[in-house]
Design a protein around this motif. Sequence first.
Motif, mmCIF file in Angstrom:
data_model
loop_
_atom_site.group_PDB
_atom_site.id
_atom_site.type_symbol
_atom_site.label_atom_id
_atom_site.label_comp_id
_atom_site.label_asym_id
_atom_site.label_seq_id
_atom_site.Cartn_x
_atom_site.Cartn_y
_atom_site.Cartn_z
ATOM 1 N N THR A 1 2.779 47.495 32.733
ATOM 2 C CA THR A 1 3.983 46.871 32.178
ATOM 3 C C THR A 1 3.686 45.891 31.056
ATOM 4 N N ARG A 2 2.411 45.564 30.841
ATOM 5 C CA ARG A 2 2.053 44.580 29.817
ATOM 6 C C ARG A 2 1.125 45.205 28.774
ATOM 7 N N PRO A 3 1.468 45.017 27.489
ATOM 8 C CA PRO A 3 0.567 45.491 26.436
ATOM 9 C C PRO A 3 -0.651 44.574 26.317
ATOM 10 N N THR A 4 -1.704 45.075 25.715
ATOM 11 C CA THR A 4 -2.907 44.271 25.512
ATOM 12 C C THR A 4 -2.790 43.387 24.276
ATOM 13 N N ARG A 5 -1.713 43.565 23.523
ATOM 14 C CA ARG A 5 -1.493 42.790 22.295
ATOM 15 C C ARG A 5 -0.078 42.236 22.283
ATOM 16 N N THR A 6 0.128 41.173 21.528
ATOM 17 C CA THR A 6 1.469 40.638 21.333
ATOM 18 C C THR A 6 2.110 41.408 20.191
ATOM 19 N N LEU A 7 3.245 42.062 20.475
ATOM 20 C CA LEU A 7 3.917 42.890 19.486
ATOM 21 C C LEU A 7 5.395 42.531 19.397
#
Length: 123
Positions: free
Chosen positions: A25-31
């Motif tokens: 549910t969480r990306p590895t980057r802030t987008l």
Amino acid sequence: MEPALGLDPDTADLVRPYFRTHGRTRPTRTLPVETLIAATELGRAPEHGCSREEAAICLLCRSSQSVAEIAAYRRIPLGVARVLVSDLADRGLVAIQDTQPTTGDRPSIDFMERVLRGLHAMA
């Protein structure tokens, strides 16, 4: 808005979001939604272990698209788009472009126009 690439429009909504992201549910980057994404040279031929959804995103990003536009065109939740785009960036299939949304203490006109285009694409 163009049709969702790579999925049958009648069945695209039947696939659960967690299936598309393998439960993550969480990306590895802030987008942020306005972040521009473009396919890299490697991503222009995405046969390298990509899912159907990832390959469709790479195809869509042959011309730069915002994260919001990717979610809208692919008819997927924004959180799913962020996870998939982040995964593609980690594998070098897409590049994340620096948007620099402000000029001084105000948003730039270019930034506001991109947000407006993204909102229109979602409608």
